[in-house]
Design a protein around this motif. Structure first.
Motif, PDB file in Angstrom:
ATOM      1  N   UNK A 125       8.606   2.100  -3.962  1.00  0.00           N
ATOM      2  CA  UNK A 125       8.867   1.754  -5.325  1.00  0.00           C
ATOM      3  C   UNK A 125      10.225   1.012  -5.046  1.00  0.00           C
ATOM      4  N   UNK A 126      10.150  -0.300  -5.909  1.00  0.00           N
ATOM      5  CA  UNK A 126      11.602  -0.985  -5.743  1.00  0.00           C
ATOM      6  C   UNK A 126      12.470  -0.752  -6.913  1.00  0.00           C
ATOM      7  N   UNK A 127      13.044   0.542  -6.773  1.00  0.00           N
ATOM      8  CA  UNK A 127      13.941   1.017  -7.783  1.00  0.00           C
ATOM      9  C   UNK A 127      15.302  -0.079  -7.906  1.00  0.00           C
ATOM     10  N   UNK A 128      15.599  -0.040  -9.200  1.00  0.00           N
ATOM     11  CA  UNK A 128      16.757  -1.207  -9.470  1.00  0.00           C
ATOM     12  C   UNK A 128      18.058  -0.550  -9.427  1.00  0.00           C
ATOM     13  N   UNK A 129      18.397   0.693  -9.503  1.00  0.00           N
ATOM     14  CA  UNK A 129      19.664   1.217  -9.396  1.00  0.00           C
ATOM     15  C   UNK A 129      19.833   2.176  -8.132  1.00  0.00           C
ATOM     16  N   UNK A 130      21.093   2.319  -7.812  1.00  0.00           N
ATOM     17  CA  UNK A 130      21.042   3.332  -6.483  1.00  0.00           C
ATOM     18  C   UNK A 130      21.092   4.703  -7.004  1.00  0.00           C
ATOM     19  N   UNK A 131      21.398   5.121  -8.477  1.00  0.00           N
ATOM     20  CA  UNK A 131      21.021   6.376  -8.892  1.00  0.00           C
ATOM     21  C   UNK A 131      19.649   6.755  -8.790  1.00  0.00           C
ATOM     22  N   UNK A 132      18.957   5.823  -9.310  1.00  0.00           N
ATOM     23  CA  UNK A 132      17.415   6.068  -8.985  1.00  0.00           C
ATOM     24  C   UNK A 132      16.639   5.939  -7.609  1.00  0.00           C
ATOM     25  N   UNK A 133      17.299   5.125  -6.868  1.00  0.00           N
ATOM     26  CA  UNK A 133      17.002   5.102  -5.356  1.00  0.00           C
ATOM     27  C   UNK A 133      17.290   6.455  -4.553  1.00  0.00           C
ATOM     28  N   UNK A 134      18.305   7.116  -5.161  1.00  0.00           N
ATOM     29  CA  UNK A 134      18.852   8.321  -4.480  1.00  0.00           C
ATOM     30  C   UNK A 134      18.272   9.596  -5.147  1.00  0.00           C
ATOM     31  N   UNK A 153     -10.576  -1.962  -2.400  1.00  0.00           N
ATOM     32  CA  UNK A 153     -10.950  -3.403  -2.306  1.00  0.00           C
ATOM     33  C   UNK A 153     -10.277  -3.730  -0.817  1.00  0.00           C
ATOM     34  N   UNK A 154      -8.970  -3.392  -0.616  1.00  0.00           N
ATOM     35  CA  UNK A 154      -8.312  -3.752   0.719  1.00  0.00           C
ATOM     36  C   UNK A 154      -7.517  -2.894   1.392  1.00  0.00           C
ATOM     37  N   UNK A 155      -7.490  -1.694   0.812  1.00  0.00           N
ATOM     38  CA  UNK A 155      -6.571  -0.687   1.709  1.00  0.00           C
ATOM     39  C   UNK A 155      -6.960  -0.439   2.886  1.00  0.00           C
ATOM     40  N   UNK A 156      -8.144  -0.426   3.528  1.00  0.00           N
ATOM     41  CA  UNK A 156      -8.453  -0.267   4.846  1.00  0.00           C
ATOM     42  C   UNK A 156      -8.276  -1.589   5.969  1.00  0.00           C
ATOM     43  N   UNK A 157      -7.928  -2.510   5.319  1.00  0.00           N
ATOM     44  CA  UNK A 157      -7.469  -3.652   6.011  1.00  0.00           C
ATOM     45  C   UNK A 157      -6.358  -3.418   6.962  1.00  0.00           C
ATOM     46  N   UNK A 158      -6.518  -3.910   8.314  1.00  0.00           N
ATOM     47  CA  UNK A 158      -5.348  -3.402   9.341  1.00  0.00           C
ATOM     48  C   UNK A 158      -4.134  -4.430   8.904  1.00  0.00           C
ATOM     49  N   UNK A 159      -4.104  -5.425   8.167  1.00  0.00           N
ATOM     50  CA  UNK A 159      -2.913  -6.130   7.830  1.00  0.00           C
ATOM     51  C   UNK A 159      -2.086  -5.529   6.905  1.00  0.00           C
ATOM     52  N   UNK A 160      -2.452  -4.536   6.112  1.00  0.00           N
ATOM     53  CA  UNK A 160      -1.748  -4.165   5.017  1.00  0.00           C
ATOM     54  C   UNK A 160      -0.774  -3.010   5.674  1.00  0.00           C
ATOM     55  N   UNK A 161       0.265  -3.428   5.516  1.00  0.00           N
ATOM     56  CA  UNK A 161       1.377  -2.411   6.196  1.00  0.00           C
ATOM     57  C   UNK A 161       2.364  -1.663   5.090  1.00  0.00           C
ATOM     58  N   UNK A 162       2.249  -1.896   4.081  1.00  0.00           N
ATOM     59  CA  UNK A 162       3.222  -1.288   2.869  1.00  0.00           C
ATOM     60  C   UNK A 162       2.496  -1.740   1.597  1.00  0.00           C
ATOM     61  N   UNK A 163       2.505  -0.795   0.412  1.00  0.00           N
ATOM     62  CA  UNK A 163       2.444  -0.798  -0.830  1.00  0.00           C
ATOM     63  C   UNK A 163       3.643  -0.605  -1.568  1.00  0.00           C
ATOM     64  N   UNK A 164       3.961  -1.597  -2.244  1.00  0.00           N
ATOM     65  CA  UNK A 164       5.081  -1.530  -3.038  1.00  0.00           C
ATOM     66  C   UNK A 164       4.640  -1.481  -4.540  1.00  0.00           C
ATOM     67  N   UNK A 165       5.240  -0.575  -5.320  1.00  0.00           N
ATOM     68  CA  UNK A 165       4.636  -0.490  -6.642  1.00  0.00           C
ATOM     69  C   UNK A 165       5.787  -0.620  -7.670  1.00  0.00           C
ATOM     70  N   UNK A 166       5.182  -1.267  -8.803  1.00  0.00           N
ATOM     71  CA  UNK A 166       5.956  -1.734  -9.955  1.00  0.00           C
ATOM     72  C   UNK A 166       7.350  -2.347  -9.338  1.00  0.00           C
ATOM     73  N   UNK A 167       7.078  -3.410  -8.928  1.00  0.00           N
ATOM     74  CA  UNK A 167       8.323  -3.982  -8.530  1.00  0.00           C
ATOM     75  C   UNK A 167       9.526  -4.252  -9.650  1.00  0.00           C
ATOM     76  N   UNK A 168      10.835  -3.928  -9.307  1.00  0.00           N
ATOM     77  CA  UNK A 168      12.077  -4.086  -9.955  1.00  0.00           C
ATOM     78  C   UNK A 168      11.780  -3.434 -11.338  1.00  0.00           C
ATOM     79  N   UNK A 169      11.675  -2.018 -11.390  1.00  0.00           N
ATOM     80  CA  UNK A 169      11.341  -1.560 -12.755  1.00  0.00           C
ATOM     81  C   UNK A 169      12.839  -1.478 -13.350  1.00  0.00           C
ATOM     82  N   UNK A 170      13.936  -1.760 -12.762  1.00  0.00           N
ATOM     83  CA  UNK A 170      15.172  -1.409 -13.741  1.00  0.00           C
ATOM     84  C   UNK A 170      15.447  -2.856 -14.594  1.00  0.00           C
ATOM     85  N   UNK A 171      14.558  -3.640 -14.262  1.00  0.00           N
ATOM     86  CA  UNK A 171      14.674  -4.876 -15.283  1.00  0.00           C
ATOM     87  C   UNK A 171      13.560  -4.737 -16.408  1.00  0.00           C
ATOM     88  N   UNK A 172      12.742  -3.766 -16.320  1.00  0.00           N
ATOM     89  CA  UNK A 172      11.650  -3.620 -17.295  1.00  0.00           C
ATOM     90  C   UNK A 172      12.273  -2.724 -18.487  1.00  0.00           C
TER      91      UNK A 172
END
Length: 549
Positions: free
Chosen positions: A382-391, A335-354
């Motif tokens: 992806x918004x990882x909730x811990x430094x261990x996952x993020x690294x 639907x919108x990926x080719x739109x020039x305003x889209x600068x970033x996709x964040x997937x599954x925000x805050x998975x550490x709380x899930x």
């Protein structure tokens, strides 16, 4: 007296008639003959159509088949251009029924391995293939989940009872419940389906080869082609929540004024959550998609970047969420990926709380990032909730930008240690609040400003800080009257000092102080009253004498 035949009577009538009458009779006979031929043709065509439909079952059978079509079939199956273009073209209803039967076969294989459900296998497979499927262990130690299929028609029989197709990209997840590991693979299959007793069944299923395979174990992923490290522009954003997705005109009008405030704050753009209950794959309402495009159009005119937070609100990261999550992201990309305003996709925000194990989170990340990197040139994170996952190298290699969501305690320290990685780093802090806490230890705007300063001064390449307006919690950078909170001032000059002790701002403690002070004064008055009463009476007498004079 001889008996006259109909033919003789007709001949006498013809001889006695005039030329004009003969002409009318010829025309009438011709019309009658044409009518007879037309009726005969209609009957023949109808019989042929009935015969063709009859080869696929009666009306009850057709309805029975439609009832069995999975609700998410449009998201699970993708038909490519048919390789078969000969005598008979597959009818749309037959295509739906064949796809549904193929999906039911995969479901039957999964149910057999999980619980030993033989009836499902016998209902969806035919001939010796039943024995082949049931030869697999049925003790629940292994799991199978199919997430997507890309089908191509190779053959369709003239009688409509045999179909050959190829599954050119079967996205599967095979799990080991004992070891906790998963294999995410893209596999190729050749299948033959036959029509038996009004039902389509799989008679042949041959695995040809594997296109790609990733192994996920204990939260790490291996075997995934890593995204090459790059240096994308990581925006500084605040969260912007849309409340009326079903009203494109309202979204457009609100965005014009709201995003102008974002630009005035000096931010690069906004992070827009796309709620799961609104954006649901192929079932997404057209009004919601129009609203999203309208918001992006406004952002582009204001030269702002939009970070689209897909799957916002996803809490169950178990296997049941993988297929709808993939379908939702695939639809959004269309639907919108080719739109020039889209600068970033964040997937599954805050998975550490899930909920869900680290392996569940890693599988979901593998499925989503593989899809995203195949379909878009926009950076993915992806918004990882811990430094261990993020690294974790097995996980950071999946994304273009590493996003880390520090805990409230880490934010309250006032100093953030960014994850060490070869990717640009972003801090995820949309929930810094200007109120809340407890009545004994409340939060205030000073706390929000302190944490905002820590985020801005962290040295991250980008961040998500607070929200533009208050939602369920007071996380906004602006007050309800539109004025800026102290946290907004930290965007340009992150110099806020640590907030004072929270107990000094506690209304309960203030009330307690007033009560205690009142009790002390009351006790003092009771003790001093006998001493002060004579003195006070003398003072009043002197005042009265002075007034009389």
């Amino acid at each position: 007296m001889s008996r006259r035949t109909p033919w003789a009577s007709a001949r006498e009538a013809w001889s006695a008639s005039t030329d004009r009458q003969r002409a009318k009779l010829v025309v009438a006979l011709g019309l009658l003959l044409a009518l007879v031929l037309l009726v005969t043709s209609v009957v023949a065509v109808g019989a042929r159509l009935l015969g063709r439909e009859g080869s696929q079952g009666d009306a009850a059978t057709v309805l029975r088949t439609v009832d069995l079509v999975p609700e998410d079939a449009p998201d699970l199956v993708e038909w490519t251009r048919d390789a078969w273009r000969r005598e008979r073209v597959m009818e749309p209803d037959t295509r739906v029924a064949v796809a549904a039967a193929y999906l039911r076969a995969w479901s039957a294989m999964a149910r057999w391995q999980a619980s030993g459900d033989l009836a499902a296998v016998e209902d969806t497979f035919s001939g010796p293939l039943v024995d082949t499927v049931t030869a697999a262990p049925a003790d629940g130690s292994a799991t199978l989940r199919d997430l997507h299929h890309r089908l191509t028609l190779d053959f369709y029989a003239l009688d409509g009872a045999t179909v050959a197709l190829r599954d050119r990209a079967a996205l599967t997840v095979r799990g080991d419940e004992v070891g906790g590991g998963y294999v995410v693979g893209t596999e190729r299959y050749a299948a033959v389906l036959v029509l038996e007793d009004g039902y389509w069944r799989v008679a042949q299923l041959r695995r040809e080869r594997d296109e790609r395979e990733a192994v996920v174990l204990d939260g790490a992923a291996s075997g995934v082609a890593p995204v090459p490290a790059s240096d994308p522009d990581v925006p500084r954003t605040t969260r912007y929540e849309v409340l009326a997705w079903e009203e494109p005109d309202v979204v457009r009008e609100d965005a014009r004024s709201d995003l102008a405030r974002v630009r005035d704050l000096g931010l690069d753009g906004v992070s827009v959550p796309l709620p799961l209950e609104v954006f649901t794959g192929s079932a997404t309402a057209p009004e919601a998609e129009e609203s999203l495009r309208a918001l992006l159009d406004v952002a582009r005119r204001l030269d702002l970047t939009v970070d689209l937070v897909a799957l916002s609100g996803l809490t169950d990261l178990g296997p049941s969420s993988w297929s709808p999550a993939r379908a939702t992201l695939a639809r959004l990309l269309d639907v919108v990926d080719d739109h020039p305003a889209v600068g970033l996709w964040t997937l599954a925000s805050a998975p550490a709380d899930a909920s869900g194990t680290p392996s569940h989170r890693a599988v979901l990340a593998t499925v989503l990032t593989t899809l995203a990197t195949e379909r878009t040139d926009v950076p993915v994170t992806i918004a990882w909730g811990t430094a261990a996952e993020a690294t974790d190298p097995g996980l950071t290699g999946l994304v273009d930008v590493v996003t880390w969501a520090p805990s409230p305690a880490e934010l309250a320290d006032g100093s953030l240690d960014l994850p060490a990685t070869d990717r640009p780093a972003r801090v995820w802090a949309p929930d810094v609040t200007a109120a809340g806490g407890s009545r004994l230890l409340p939060r205030g705007e000073d706390d929000q400003a302190w944490e905002a300063a820590a985020v801005v001064a962290s040295g991250a390449d980008g961040f998500v800080l607070g929200s533009l307006y208050d939602g369920a919690a007071p996380t906004s950078l602006l007050r309800i009257d539109g004025s800026e909170r102290p946290a907004a001032e930290q965007l340009d000059d992150p110099t806020a000092g640590p907030p004072g002790p929270a107990w000094l701002r506690s209304p309960l403690l203030k009330l307690l102080v007033v009560v205690v002070l009142g009790l002390v004064l009351l006790g003092a008055w009771r003790r001093l009253r006998p001493v002060l009463a004579p003195w006070w009476r003398g003072v009043l007498q002197r005042v009265r004498r002075s007034v009389r004079r």
